[in-house]
Design an enzyme around this catalytic site. Structure first.
Site, PDB file in Angstrom:
ATOM      1  CB  CYS A 268      -0.935   0.016   1.202  1.00 45.23           C
ATOM      2  SG  CYS A 268      -2.166  -1.273   1.108  1.00 45.23           S
TER       3      CYS A 268
HETATM    4  N1  COA Z   1     -19.815  -8.568   9.973  1.00 46.44           N
HETATM    5  C1  COA Z   1     -20.217  -8.584  11.265  1.00 46.44           C
HETATM    6  N2  COA Z   1     -19.367  -8.818  12.312  1.00 46.44           N
HETATM    7  C2  COA Z   1     -18.067  -9.042  12.008  1.00 46.44           C
HETATM    8  C3  COA Z   1     -17.583  -9.039  10.679  1.00 46.44           C
HETATM    9  C4  COA Z   1     -18.524  -8.795   9.654  1.00 46.44           C
HETATM   10  N3  COA Z   1     -18.143  -8.753   8.364  1.00 46.44           N
HETATM   11  N4  COA Z   1     -16.262  -9.273  10.700  1.00 46.44           N
HETATM   12  C5  COA Z   1     -15.919  -9.432  11.978  1.00 46.44           C
HETATM   13  N5  COA Z   1     -17.007  -9.306  12.788  1.00 46.44           N
HETATM   14  C6  COA Z   1     -17.073  -9.415  14.260  1.00 46.44           C
HETATM   15  C7  COA Z   1     -15.967 -10.288  14.807  1.00 46.44           C
HETATM   16  O1  COA Z   1     -16.348 -11.641  14.804  1.00 46.44           O
HETATM   17  C8  COA Z   1     -15.803  -9.744  16.205  1.00 46.44           C
HETATM   18  O2  COA Z   1     -16.829 -10.256  17.014  1.00 46.44           O
HETATM   19  P1  COA Z   1     -16.589 -10.557  18.591  1.00 46.44           P
HETATM   20  O3  COA Z   1     -16.287  -9.215  19.197  1.00 46.44           O
HETATM   21  O4  COA Z   1     -17.893 -11.139  19.030  1.00 46.44           O
HETATM   22  O5  COA Z   1     -15.423 -11.484  18.644  1.00 46.44           O
HETATM   23  C9  COA Z   1     -16.089  -8.239  16.026  1.00 46.44           C
HETATM   24  O6  COA Z   1     -16.854  -8.123  14.829  1.00 46.44           O
HETATM   25  C10 COA Z   1     -14.838  -7.407  15.905  1.00 46.44           C
HETATM   26  O7  COA Z   1     -13.986  -7.965  14.904  1.00 46.44           O
HETATM   27  P2  COA Z   1     -12.551  -7.395  14.579  1.00 46.44           P
HETATM   28  O8  COA Z   1     -11.972  -8.182  13.448  1.00 46.44           O
HETATM   29  O9  COA Z   1     -11.762  -7.299  15.840  1.00 46.44           O
HETATM   30  O10 COA Z   1     -12.971  -5.945  14.030  1.00 46.44           O
HETATM   31  P3  COA Z   1     -12.190  -4.591  14.047  1.00 46.44           P
HETATM   32  O11 COA Z   1     -12.922  -3.604  14.846  1.00 46.44           O
HETATM   33  O12 COA Z   1     -10.734  -4.764  14.343  1.00 46.44           O
HETATM   34  O13 COA Z   1     -12.321  -4.144  12.502  1.00 46.44           O
HETATM   35  C11 COA Z   1     -10.971  -4.067  10.508  1.00 46.44           C
HETATM   36  C12 COA Z   1     -11.749  -4.957  11.487  1.00 46.44           C
HETATM   37  C13 COA Z   1     -10.286  -4.977   9.507  1.00 46.44           C
HETATM   38  C14 COA Z   1     -11.975  -3.153   9.812  1.00 46.44           C
HETATM   39  C15 COA Z   1      -9.947  -3.184  11.284  1.00 46.44           C
HETATM   40  O14 COA Z   1      -9.232  -3.991  12.208  1.00 46.44           O
HETATM   41  C16 COA Z   1      -8.947  -2.487  10.381  1.00 46.44           C
HETATM   42  O15 COA Z   1      -9.281  -1.828   9.417  1.00 46.44           O
HETATM   43  N6  COA Z   1      -7.654  -2.570  10.738  1.00 46.44           N
HETATM   44  C17 COA Z   1      -6.595  -1.905   9.988  1.00 46.44           C
HETATM   45  C18 COA Z   1      -6.250  -2.744   8.837  1.00 46.44           C
HETATM   46  C19 COA Z   1      -5.325  -2.079   7.855  1.00 46.44           C
HETATM   47  O16 COA Z   1      -5.065  -0.897   7.886  1.00 46.44           O
HETATM   48  N7  COA Z   1      -4.835  -2.869   6.980  1.00 46.44           N
HETATM   49  C20 COA Z   1      -4.008  -2.419   5.934  1.00 46.44           C
HETATM   50  C21 COA Z   1      -4.425  -3.244   4.785  1.00 46.44           C
HETATM   51  S1  COA Z   1      -3.551  -2.791   3.398  1.00 46.44           S
END
Ligand code: COA
Length: 373
Positions: free
Chosen positions: A156
Site C-alpha cells: 500500500c
Molecule cells: N460482519 C459482522 N461482524 C463481524 C464481521 C462482519 N463482516 N467481521 C468481523 N465481525 C465481528 C468479529 O467476529 C468480532 O466479534 P466478537 O467481538 O464477538 O469477537 C467483532 O466483529 C470485531 O472484529 P474485529 O476483526 O476485531 O474488528 P475490528 O474492529 O478490528 O475491525 C478491521 C476490522 C479490519 C476493519 C480493522 O481492524 C482495520 O481496518 N484494521 C486496519 C487494517 C489495515 O489498515 N490494513 C491495511 C491493509 S492494506
C-alpha cells in the site's frame, strides 16, 4: 539541489460499484448455502457454522460504504465470488495497462504536458498481474514514451516509494519527467468468502507526473522531502507467487489470497505512521500545525482520524485529512493519491501538505509538499 514537483495527477475509476448492502446480501447467501450444505456436520459439531456479515459492522469498523470493481457480477455471484476478467492475447493491452494509461493521460492533461515531456514510467503498486514484461514497459509503449520503465511493489505504500524513486532520478539527471502509476485490482486478491475482510478492498488506478521545477515549470506541488520506513511483519500477508506450483504439498486456495490481523495492524501501524510524519516534518524544520492537508492512505476511517489526531495534537477537521475510502474502500497504493487528486484544488501558493501511505511489510512513506504558484 534541484527543485522537484508533482505537476499533475490522474485517476481511473472502474464503471461498476458495489454497496455494502449488495456485498453483504451476496456474502450472507453464500453463508446460508454453506451452512445448509454442511448442516449435518455442523449439528454433530464436526464443522463450525459460518456467521453472517452486516453492513452496520462494515461501516462502523471501517467507514467503508461502497467499492468500485473491474467486475461486479463475478464478485456478487456466490458460485464465483471474485472478479471475472476475460483472458487477453499477448498482443492485446493488459487490463492494468489500460487502467494505468487512462490515469496517466489525465495526469499529463492536467499538467499541460505531452508524452514528449516524459522519459520514465514507474508502476508502483501492490499486485502486478504478471511478473514480466513489466506492466510499466507496456504502459510506456502504449503511451509512446521514449526512455525507461520498471515495476515496483511495496504494497500500500508503493506510490510514496515510487515518488521518492522519481525524485532521486530527476535529481541525478537520469530522468526528465517521470510518471508514477498505481493501477490496483485489489478485488482480485481479496477473499470474498472471509467475513473478516470481504468488504475491505476496491479497484482504481492513479498517476502522478513528477518533474523538475524550472523557469518554464512553476506550477504544482514542490516535493520538500520524502521519507520511507519499513519494518517486517506477517500481520498483512499474501502467499501468492510463482513458486506456488512447485510447493508440495500445495497451499489451499485461501492461503493464496490477502489476509491480515486487522486489529494488530491498527495498533502497530498508527504509532509508526504518526511518528514518521512528525519526525519527517521536524527534520524539515516544520510544525504539524503548519500543514493544511494530510492525504493519508485510505484503509480505515478511525485509523486515519487517530493518526491525524496524534500528529496535530487535536481533532482534525474533515478537510485536513480528507476521506475517499467511504466511496472507494481500500485501493491500496492508489488510496492516498486519490485523496490528493480529489482534494488539492483549493490550496493556495505556499500551503503545505503531507501525502502518506502505509501498509504491508510494514512499509510507510511520507512526502511533504508545498503548493507552488
Ligand atoms: N460482519 C459482522 N461482524 C463481524 C464481521 C462482519 N463482516 N467481521 C468481523 N465481525 C465481528 C468479529 O467476529 C468480532 O466479534 P466478537 O467481538 O464477538 O469477537 C467483532 O466483529 C470485531 O472484529 P474485529 O476483526 O476485531 O474488528 P475490528 O474492529 O478490528 O475491525 C478491521 C476490522 C479490519 C476493519 C480493522 O481492524 C482495520 O481496518 N484494521 C486496519 C487494517 C489495515 O489498515 N490494513 C491495511 C491493509 S492494506
Amino acid at each position: 539541489m534541484k527543485k522537484i514537483a508533482i505537476t499533475g495527477s490522474g485517476l481511473f475509476t472502474p464503471a461498476e460499484s458495489i454497496s455494502n448492502d449488495e456485498l453483504v446480501a451476496s456474502f450472507n447467501a453464500y453463508v446460508e448455502q454453506h451452512n445448509a450444505t454442511h448442516a449435518a456436520e455442523i449439528a454433530s459439531g464436526q464443522r463450525e457454522a459460518l456467521a453472517p456479515s452486516s453492513s452496520e459492522f462494515i461501516f462502523k469498523a471501517s467507514g467503508i460504504q461502497s467499492r468500485y470493481t473491474v467486475n461486479k457480477s463475478g464478485v456478487l455471484d456466490i458460485g464465483v465470488m471474485r472478479p471475472q476478467i476475460a483472458p487477453r492475447a499477448d498482443g492485446e493491452p493488459s487490463l492494468m495497462c489500460e487502467m494505468g494509461v487512462a490515469a496517466a493521460r489525465e495526469a499529463l492533461h492536467r499538467a499541460g504536458r505531452s508524452v514528449a515531456d516524459v522519459n520514465a514510467v514507474i508502476v508502483a503498486c501492490s499486485n502486478l498481474q504478471r511478473p514480466y514484461p513489466a506492466i510499466a514497459v507496456e504502459i510506456q509503449s502504449a503511451l509512446g514514451i521514449r526512455g525507461w520503465a520498471y515495476d515496483m511493489n511495496v504494497a500500500c505504500a508503493s506510490a510514496t516509494f515510487g515518488i521518492q524513486a522519481a525524485v532521486d532520478a530527476l535529481r541525478q539527471g537520469s530522468a526528465r519527467g517521470v510518471l508514477v502509476i498505481s493501477p490496483e485490482i485489489c478485488t482480485g486478491h481479496l477473499n470474498f468468502r472471509n467475513r473478516d475482510c470481504h468488504f475491505i478492498f476496491g479497484d482504481a488506478a492513479t498517476a502522478l507526473l513528477v518533474e523538475s521545477v524550472d523557469a518554464q515549470n512553476t506550477t504544482g506541488f514542490e516535493v520538500l522531502g520524502t521519507r520511507l520506513q519499513t519494518q517486517f511483519s506477517n500481520n498483512i500477508r499474501n502467499n501468492f507467487g510463482f513458486l506456488n506450483a512447485s510447493e508440495a504439498p500445495s497451499r489451499t486456495w485461501d492461503d493464496l489470497l490477502f489476509r491480515q490481523e486487522g486489529r494488530k495492524v491498527f495498533k502497530e501501524v498508527v504509532p509508526l505512521v504518526s511518528e514518521l510524519i512528525v519526525s519527517h516534518l521536524a527534520e524539515l524544520g516544520m510544525q504539524p500545525h503548519a500543514v493544511r492537508r494530510f492525504w493519508l492512505h485510505q484503509a480505515n476511517l478511525s485509523m486515519n482520524q487517530l493518526i491525524a489526531r496524534k500528529v496535530l495534537g487535536r481533532e482534525p477537521d474533515a478537510m485536513e485529512a480528507p476521506v475517499i475510502l467511504n466511496e472507494y474502500a481500500n485501493t491500496s497504493s492508489a488510496g492516498s493519491v486519490i485523496a490528493f487528486h480529489k482534494y488539492h484544488q483549493d490550496l493556495k501558493a505556499g500551503d503545505l501538505g503531507v501525502l502518506c501511505a502505509f501498509g504491508a511489510g510494514y512499509s510507510a512513506g511520507s512526502v511533504v509538499l508545498r503548493k507552488l504558484s
